[in-house]
Write a protein that holds these residues in place. Structure first.
Motif, PDB file in Angstrom:
ATOM      1  N   ASP A 155       3.870   6.545   8.370  1.00 42.28           N
ATOM      2  CA  ASP A 155       3.468   7.899   7.781  1.00 42.28           C
ATOM      3  C   ASP A 155       2.073   8.135   7.670  1.00 42.28           C
ATOM      4  OD1 ASP A 155       3.184   6.159   5.121  1.00 42.28           O
ATOM      5  OD2 ASP A 155       4.476   8.309   4.485  1.00 42.28           O
ATOM      6  N   ARG A 156       1.301   8.553   7.859  1.00 48.57           N
ATOM      7  CA  ARG A 156      -0.090   8.831   7.190  1.00 48.57           C
ATOM      8  C   ARG A 156      -0.703   8.101   5.989  1.00 48.57           C
ATOM      9  NH1 ARG A 156      -2.148  14.227   6.037  1.00 48.57           N
ATOM     10  NH2 ARG A 156      -2.425  14.616   8.614  1.00 48.57           N
ATOM     11  N   ASP A 157      -0.096   7.309   5.113  1.00 52.05           N
ATOM     12  CA  ASP A 157      -0.471   7.111   4.217  1.00 52.05           C
ATOM     13  C   ASP A 157      -0.143   5.301   4.638  1.00 52.05           C
ATOM     14  OD1 ASP A 157      -1.080   8.442   1.797  1.00 52.05           O
ATOM     15  OD2 ASP A 157       0.676   9.493   1.525  1.00 52.05           O
ATOM     16  N   ALA A 158       0.632   4.976   4.990  1.00 54.04           N
ATOM     17  CA  ALA A 158       0.945   3.383   6.041  1.00 54.04           C
ATOM     18  C   ALA A 158       0.226   3.218   6.707  1.00 54.04           C
ATOM     19  CB  ALA A 158       2.347   3.231   6.276  1.00 54.04           C
ATOM     20  N   ARG A 159      -0.399   4.221   7.660  1.00 53.47           N
ATOM     21  CA  ARG A 159      -0.991   3.457   8.884  1.00 53.47           C
ATOM     22  C   ARG A 159      -2.222   3.600   8.010  1.00 53.47           C
ATOM     23  NH1 ARG A 159      -1.189   1.046  12.471  1.00 53.47           N
ATOM     24  NH2 ARG A 159      -2.725   0.450  12.425  1.00 53.47           N
ATOM     25  N   ARG A 160      -3.323   4.397   7.278  1.00 45.35           N
ATOM     26  CA  ARG A 160      -4.246   3.825   6.610  1.00 45.35           C
ATOM     27  C   ARG A 160      -4.546   2.880   5.503  1.00 45.35           C
ATOM     28  NH1 ARG A 160      -4.463   8.192   3.199  1.00 45.35           N
ATOM     29  NH2 ARG A 160      -4.691   9.914   4.778  1.00 45.35           N
ATOM     30  N   HIS A 207       0.624  -1.740   0.076  1.00 43.26           N
ATOM     31  CA  HIS A 207       0.252   0.384   0.122  1.00 43.26           C
ATOM     32  C   HIS A 207       0.726   1.644  -0.055  1.00 43.26           C
ATOM     33  CE1 HIS A 207       0.906  -0.111   4.177  1.00 43.26           C
ATOM     34  NE2 HIS A 207       0.972  -1.290   4.284  1.00 43.26           N
ATOM     35  N   PRO A 208       0.417   2.560  -0.211  1.00 46.49           N
ATOM     36  CA  PRO A 208       0.687   3.351  -0.915  1.00 46.49           C
ATOM     37  C   PRO A 208       2.056   4.181   0.994  1.00 46.49           C
ATOM     38  CG  PRO A 208      -0.742   4.178  -1.362  1.00 46.49           C
ATOM     39  CD  PRO A 208      -1.212   2.567  -0.376  1.00 46.49           C
ATOM     40  N   GLY A 209       2.843   4.991   0.866  1.00 42.72           N
ATOM     41  CA  GLY A 209       3.773   5.079   2.421  1.00 42.72           C
ATOM     42  C   GLY A 209       4.714   4.213   2.658  1.00 42.72           C
ATOM     43  N   ARG A 210       5.483   5.105   3.934  1.00 47.35           N
ATOM     44  CA  ARG A 210       7.165   4.356   4.165  1.00 47.35           C
ATOM     45  C   ARG A 210       6.675   4.265   5.923  1.00 47.35           C
ATOM     46  NH1 ARG A 210      10.292   4.292   1.616  1.00 47.35           N
ATOM     47  NH2 ARG A 210      12.740   4.323   2.049  1.00 47.35           N
ATOM     48  N   THR A 229       6.437   0.988   1.888  1.00 48.48           N
ATOM     49  CA  THR A 229       5.118   0.027   1.808  1.00 48.48           C
ATOM     50  C   THR A 229       4.274  -0.599   0.190  1.00 48.48           C
ATOM     51  OG1 THR A 229       4.054   1.600   2.516  1.00 48.48           O
ATOM     52  CG2 THR A 229       5.052   0.727   4.151  1.00 48.48           C
ATOM     53  N   MET A 230       5.303   0.509  -0.773  1.00 46.98           N
ATOM     54  CA  MET A 230       4.450  -0.233  -1.640  1.00 46.98           C
ATOM     55  C   MET A 230       5.024  -1.487  -1.655  1.00 46.98           C
ATOM     56  SD  MET A 230       2.223   1.861  -3.362  1.00 46.98           S
ATOM     57  CE  MET A 230       2.324   1.015  -4.685  1.00 46.98           C
ATOM     58  N   LEU A 231       5.962  -1.894  -1.325  1.00 43.94           N
ATOM     59  CA  LEU A 231       6.802  -3.324  -1.313  1.00 43.94           C
ATOM     60  C   LEU A 231       5.985  -4.328  -0.853  1.00 43.94           C
ATOM     61  CD1 LEU A 231      10.217  -2.916  -1.051  1.00 43.94           C
ATOM     62  CD2 LEU A 231       9.891  -3.506  -3.348  1.00 43.94           C
ATOM     63  N   PRO A 232       5.390  -5.713  -0.944  1.00 44.69           N
ATOM     64  CA  PRO A 232       4.802  -6.283  -0.050  1.00 44.69           C
ATOM     65  C   PRO A 232       5.473  -7.179   0.815  1.00 44.69           C
ATOM     66  CG  PRO A 232       4.742  -6.709  -2.348  1.00 44.69           C
ATOM     67  CD  PRO A 232       5.879  -6.133  -2.015  1.00 44.69           C
ATOM     68  N   HIS A 233       4.750  -6.521   1.841  1.00 44.38           N
ATOM     69  CA  HIS A 233       5.566  -7.054   3.750  1.00 44.38           C
ATOM     70  C   HIS A 233       4.720  -7.557   4.554  1.00 44.38           C
ATOM     71  CE1 HIS A 233       3.785  -3.036   3.036  1.00 44.38           C
ATOM     72  NE2 HIS A 233       3.463  -2.915   4.979  1.00 44.38           N
ATOM     73  N   ALA A 234       5.992  -7.742   5.474  1.00 43.85           N
ATOM     74  CA  ALA A 234       4.766  -9.002   6.709  1.00 43.85           C
ATOM     75  C   ALA A 234       6.518  -8.879   7.524  1.00 43.85           C
ATOM     76  CB  ALA A 234       4.813  -9.904   5.883  1.00 43.85           C
ATOM     77  N   ILE A 235       5.460  -8.673   8.639  1.00 39.91           N
ATOM     78  CA  ILE A 235       6.922  -8.954   9.803  1.00 39.91           C
ATOM     79  C   ILE A 235       5.957  -9.955  10.641  1.00 39.91           C
ATOM     80  CG2 ILE A 235       7.834  -7.484  11.448  1.00 39.91           C
ATOM     81  CD1 ILE A 235       7.882  -4.925   9.590  1.00 39.91           C
ATOM     82  N   GLY A 236       7.251 -10.509  11.467  1.00 44.11           N
ATOM     83  CA  GLY A 236       6.714 -11.577  12.269  1.00 44.11           C
ATOM     84  C   GLY A 236       8.745 -11.361  12.956  1.00 44.11           C
ATOM     85  N   ALA A 237       8.008 -12.571  14.349  1.00 45.81           N
ATOM     86  CA  ALA A 237       9.199 -13.240  15.605  1.00 45.81           C
ATOM     87  C   ALA A 237      10.029 -14.389  14.393  1.00 45.81           C
ATOM     88  CB  ALA A 237       8.647 -13.609  16.466  1.00 45.81           C
ATOM     89  N   GLU A 238      11.196 -14.286  15.091  1.00 47.04           N
ATOM     90  CA  GLU A 238      12.300 -15.518  14.791  1.00 47.04           C
ATOM     91  C   GLU A 238      12.801 -15.881  15.582  1.00 47.04           C
ATOM     92  OE1 GLU A 238      15.621 -15.486  11.962  1.00 47.04           O
ATOM     93  OE2 GLU A 238      14.146 -14.998  10.534  1.00 47.04           O
TER      94      GLU A 238
END
Length: 197
Positions: free
Chosen positions: A176-181, A122-125, A156-165
């Motif tokens: 930023d506003r766009d990423a939060r949205r 999605h748009p943003g950083r 955040t225009m790159l497909p992304h995911a975060i988790g524990a390792e």
């Protein structure tokens, strides 16, 4: 000049000097960068010369800041409390520096999803700081290990995911506003995994 104007004028002059000193620059070095004479800069810093708007703009550029940051008045609110989002087990802090910026503290126990369809774009950083443990950041087709005290920043225009390792981790996510949205629209669509999952 009102007392308030005089206080702001004094504050701006102190900030110019403090930024110069923080960079380790002499009067001569900043004057050269701002294309002013060292004596003019000295008189500006000490208040013996009127600070014109064009000089303020030039000095802001030379100090790698903005006029807004030089003239910003002190905020009355220094301490802020988080807003608790119990549904997603998150704490969120508003960031006053940029309207729409949000900070989220999150404890993660699960690895990032194996299914690329669960990655978001999605748009943003977005920025993240690992407070404890190790996080796994999936960014496009790449996987990064982000360890305690390390940070990551990505569009955040790159497909992304975060988790524990390798066990639970705790992160601060900054959006930023766009990423939060983008994350809020994912949450409202029924995804209770929280940011970047």
């Amino acid at each position: 000049m009102t007392q308030e104007d005089g206080e702001l004028d004094s504050l701006v002059r102190k900030r110019i000097r403090a930024l110069r000193v923080a960079q380790g620059w002499s009067l001569d070095e900043l004057a050269a960068r701002a294309r002013l004479s060292p004596s003019t800069l000295s008189r500006i810093e000490t208040g013996r010369r009127r600070l014109a708007l064009d000089q303020l703009a030039t000095l802001a550029r030379a100090l790698d800041t903005s006029i807004d940051q030089l003239v910003e008045t002190a905020a009355d609110e220094v301490i802020s409390s988080p807003v608790i989002d119990a549904a997603h087990q998150l704490m969120r802090w508003p960031v006053r520096a940029d309207p729409g910026m949000t900070v989220v503290r999150q404890r993660m126990t699960e690895p990032p999803p194996d299914n690329p369809a669960r990655m978001r774009a999605h748009p943003g950083r977005e920025w993240l700081v690992v407070l404890s443990g190790t996080a796994a950041l999936l960014l496009g087709n790449r996987r990064f290990r982000v360890e305690t005290n390390q940070a990551a920043e990505f569009p955040t225009m790159l497909p992304h995911a975060i988790g524990a390792e390798g066990g639970p981790c705790e992160i601060l996510g900054i959006f930023d506003r766009d990423a939060r949205r983008g994350h809020q629209s994912g949450e409202s669509a029924g995804d209770a995994a929280g940011p970047s999952q």
